[in-house]
Design an enzyme around this catalytic site. Structure first.
Site, short mmCIF file in Angstrom:
data_model
loop_
_atom_site.label_atom_id
_atom_site.label_comp_id
_atom_site.label_asym_id
_atom_site.label_seq_id
_atom_site.Cartn_x
_atom_site.Cartn_y
_atom_site.Cartn_z
CE LYS A 53 -52.43 91.54 -76.89
NZ LYS A 53 -52.15 92.60 -77.85
CD GLN A 97 -50.12 95.69 -77.74
OE1 GLN A 97 -50.11 94.47 -77.60
NE2 GLN A 97 -51.24 96.37 -77.89
CG ASP A 120 -52.29 91.12 -83.96
OD1 ASP A 120 -53.12 90.69 -83.14
OD2 ASP A 120 -51.42 91.96 -83.68
#
Ligand code: NAD
Length: 293
Positions: A53, A97, A120
């Protein structure tokens, strides 16, 4: 039947290229998009995801911060960091994460992320915006990537019967919401581990999205001839002939299913590459919305 292979690598590249101009304009006006990626603990797979990422940000000129916290980090310490990132004007997107260590309450952590920075798309405000068809919200990156593949390849969804296999908050449910939403107008069935007559349900699908996490669960007998199949699954199976000792397969029995489909995503190289591309896209969107540019 001729089957179109829905190429996620190529589509992700198109998505990234389309973002470059916007990122450059934002940067010139003093609003470089910024993403903070937070990793708690040292799970090797999570490390790989976090690094890819950050690398994707570097390639596009997106500012990034990588926070690697020890596995002993407390909930309070993590929330303190989230609050700091919420206030940091250089940061437009915050991602923690998954999965964090078991003593961390992930749901609670997500609720502390400013919904405007929740790239997200897991915060309840963004979940609600998706259901409300409010385009200012953030949609989870994997289902967003699946939709982008369908759009790029001009696959019609209006009035089609879509079956989504799996009901997770990360893939299945948001995927179903997108397909039934105003832009796609599909008729949607969500199937899951308790669904009766799974094979038959799947065989009624014009578009079948498999997000189960069970290697090659979807067999040729699940497929209506001419269906479009999106395989979200990423599963490791043992393979002595591979130098790594394993290979990646999806939730779909690709060799036997592919000849029946009008279009299908491969694994790897299908949905996977789209996920990070959509994270970049969500970060740019957050920057535009926060800066008003
Ligand atoms: P999950 O474990 O949270 O959810 C799996 C879902 O499948 C559940 O809703 C469950 O009801 C359903 N299910 C389980 N067994 C079933 C069965 N035998 N029949 C029918 N339904 C069944 O998983 P998830 O996070 O949604 O991920 C699903 C898969 O997608 C995994 O392989 C994961 O690695 C992969 N994934 C890929 C990406 C990507 O970027 N490509 C992103 C997220 C997840």
């Amino acid at each position: 039947m001729t089957t179109t292979i829905l190429d996620g690598k190529r589509t992700a590249e198109l998505t990234r290229n389309a973002l470059l101009d916007t990122i450059s304009q934002l940067t010139q006006s003093g609003h470089t998009p910024g993403l903070a990626v937070v990793l708690v603990g040292n799970d090797p797979a999570s490390r790989v995801y976090v690094n890819s990422k950050v690398k994707a940000c570097e390639q596009l000129g997106i500012y990034s911060q990588k926070w690697v916290l020890s596995a002993e980090t407390t909930q309070t310490e993590l929330l303190d960091l989230i609050h700091k990132l919420n206030e940091d004007p250089r940061i437009h997107g915050i991602l923690v994460q998954s999965p964090p260590p078991s003593h961390i309450d992930e749901t609670e952590v997500i609720r502390h992320i400013d919904p405007r920075k929740d790239v997200d798309g897991f915060h309840p405000v963004n979940v609600a915006k998706l259901v409300l068809d409010d385009p200012s919200g953030f949609v989870p990156c994997t289902p967003l990537g699946c939709m982008e593949l369908l759009k790029t390849y001009g696959i019609p969804t209006v009035g089609k019967h879509a079956v989504v296999l799996g009901r997770s908050m990360i893939v299945g449910k948001p995927m179903a919401s997108l397909l039934v939403g105003k832009e796609s107008n599909a008729t949607v069935t969500i199937a899951h581990s308790r669904t009766e007559g799974l094979e038959e349900v799947c065989r009624s699908a014009d578009i079948l999205v498999a997000a189960v996490g069970k290697p090659q669960l979807v067999k040729a007998s699940f497929i209506k001839p001419g269906a479009v199949v999106i395989d979200v699954g990423i599963n490791r199976v043992r393979d002595a002939s591979s130098p790594r000792g394993y290979r990646l397969v999806g939730d779909v029995d690709f060799p036997n299913v592919q000849p029946l489909c009008s279009a299908i995503t491969p694994v790897p190289g299908g949905v996977g590459p789209m996920t990070i591309a959509m994270l970049m896209s969500n970060t740019v969107k957050a920057c535009r919305q926060i800066s008003g540019c």
